[in-house]
Design a protein around this motif. Structure first.
Motif, mmCIF file in Angstrom:
data_model
loop_
_atom_site.group_PDB
_atom_site.id
_atom_site.type_symbol
_atom_site.label_atom_id
_atom_site.label_comp_id
_atom_site.label_asym_id
_atom_site.label_seq_id
_atom_site.Cartn_x
_atom_site.Cartn_y
_atom_site.Cartn_z
ATOM 1 N N UNK A 169 0.843 -1.204 0.000
ATOM 2 C CA UNK A 169 0.000 0.000 0.000
ATOM 3 C C UNK A 169 0.872 1.246 0.000
ATOM 4 N N UNK A 170 1.886 1.259 0.843
ATOM 5 C CA UNK A 170 2.740 2.440 0.975
ATOM 6 C C UNK A 170 3.403 2.794 -0.346
ATOM 7 N N UNK A 171 3.693 1.796 -1.161
ATOM 8 C CA UNK A 171 4.324 2.039 -2.461
ATOM 9 C C UNK A 171 3.306 2.523 -3.484
ATOM 10 N N UNK A 172 2.173 1.826 -3.588
ATOM 11 C CA UNK A 172 1.187 2.146 -4.615
ATOM 12 C C UNK A 172 0.475 3.465 -4.355
ATOM 13 N N UNK A 173 0.302 3.828 -3.093
ATOM 14 C CA UNK A 173 -0.499 5.016 -2.762
ATOM 15 C C UNK A 173 0.165 6.317 -3.206
ATOM 16 N N UNK A 174 1.453 6.277 -3.518
ATOM 17 C CA UNK A 174 2.133 7.493 -3.977
ATOM 18 C C UNK A 174 1.522 8.012 -5.276
ATOM 19 N N UNK A 175 1.077 7.090 -6.138
ATOM 20 C CA UNK A 175 0.458 7.511 -7.392
ATOM 21 C C UNK A 175 -0.860 8.236 -7.135
ATOM 22 N N UNK A 176 -1.594 7.809 -6.124
ATOM 23 C CA UNK A 176 -2.846 8.471 -5.793
ATOM 24 C C UNK A 176 -2.595 9.832 -5.152
ATOM 25 N N UNK A 177 -1.629 9.892 -4.264
ATOM 26 C CA UNK A 177 -1.352 11.136 -3.543
ATOM 27 C C UNK A 177 -0.785 12.205 -4.466
ATOM 28 N N UNK A 178 0.186 11.851 -5.289
ATOM 29 C CA UNK A 178 0.912 12.833 -6.092
ATOM 30 C C UNK A 178 0.620 12.749 -7.585
ATOM 31 N N UNK A 206 -10.847 4.617 -2.206
ATOM 32 C CA UNK A 206 -10.468 6.006 -2.448
ATOM 33 C C UNK A 206 -9.740 6.577 -1.230
ATOM 34 N N UNK A 207 -9.264 7.770 -1.376
ATOM 35 C CA UNK A 207 -8.533 8.464 -0.317
ATOM 36 C C UNK A 207 -8.173 9.838 -0.839
ATOM 37 N N UNK A 208 -7.214 10.487 -0.217
ATOM 38 C CA UNK A 208 -6.899 11.867 -0.583
ATOM 39 C C UNK A 208 -5.849 11.946 -1.693
ATOM 40 N N UNK A 209 -5.918 13.059 -2.381
ATOM 41 C CA UNK A 209 -4.830 13.450 -3.274
ATOM 42 C C UNK A 209 -4.464 14.881 -2.906
ATOM 43 N N UNK A 210 -3.349 15.370 -3.387
ATOM 44 C CA UNK A 210 -2.950 16.725 -3.005
ATOM 45 C C UNK A 210 -2.355 17.439 -4.215
ATOM 46 N N UNK A 211 -2.427 18.743 -4.147
ATOM 47 C CA UNK A 211 -1.906 19.582 -5.235
ATOM 48 C C UNK A 211 -0.817 20.481 -4.688
#
Length: 211
Positions: A169-178, A206-211
């Motif tokens: 999860x920690x690896x894949x979630x970077x694509x969602x966040x950034x 789902x979860x958060x993304x950031x700009x």
């Protein structure tokens, strides 16, 4: 249910850190070992999580679900036997998830299961229609030229690996966040992220993304 059970998952996470036993007080090691042993035979921690996710459900900051989650937390802690339980006033950003639909138009039309990422910007009522550029992850996106990305919907296809320590999860979630922000910098008109989860259910995680 004993109050101690609530922190089982957290303590087990700390227990897994690469630290030397000599640097940890003995009472901490004993407590962690006791909680570890309890977790092997007690489902209390799972029951707490199941209660929150099923009885309350989605709880984005500032939403009705958020307020329901606060009430759930106060009630649960009191039932667990904690004292001096109270809610504190706090100001939080408020974002509302609108309606969403995603469709593949060609070569084989079909509707996809999707959910908006928390904090993402909305689209116009007419939506976005554009060619799809599939990349694996952020590193793959970085190898693409701006001309290759510009005007496309970027699809991050990285699969979340099922691992007990959560590293998948920690690896894949970077694509969602950034990912959406990085794609936008390169001229993409939208981003679609493969669900960051290992379940085979047709439910979009789902979860958060950031700009």
């Amino acid at each position: 249910m004993q109050p101690l059970s609530i922190v089982t998952t957290l303590v087990l996470s700390l227990w897994a850190l690469p630290i030397l036993a000599a640097d940890v007080p003995e009472f901490v090691l004993n407590t962690a070992a006791r909680l570890r042993d309890q977790a092997l035979t007690d489902t209390s921690a799972y029951e707490v999580v199941a209660s929150l996710t099923m009885e309350v459900g989605p709880r984005s900051a500032g939403s009705e679900g958020d307020r329901a989650a606060v009430a759930w937390g106060l009630d649960s802690l009191r039932r667990f036997g904690f004292s001096n339980v109270r809610a504190e006033p706090v100001t939080v950003p408020h974002w509302e998830r609108g309606t969403l639909s995603v469709e593949i138009i060609q070569p084989f039309p079909q509707t996809l299961v999707a959910a908006s990422l928390g904090g993402s910007v909305g689209t116009s009522e007419t939506g976005v229609t554009a060619p799809l550029l599939a990349v694996t992850d952020l590193d793959d996106l970085a190898t693409r030229s701006d001309s290759e990305v510009r005007g496309n919907i970027v699809y991050f296809s990285q699969r979340t690996e099922r691992k007990r320590d959560g590293s998948g999860y920690a690896t894949a979630v970077l694509s969602r966040r950034d990912g959406p922000a990085e794609a936008a910098k390169r001229g993409a008109v939208a981003a679609v992220i493969r669900s960051i989860g290992t379940s085979t259910d047709r439910i979009a995680h789902t979860g958060m993304t950031k700009y």
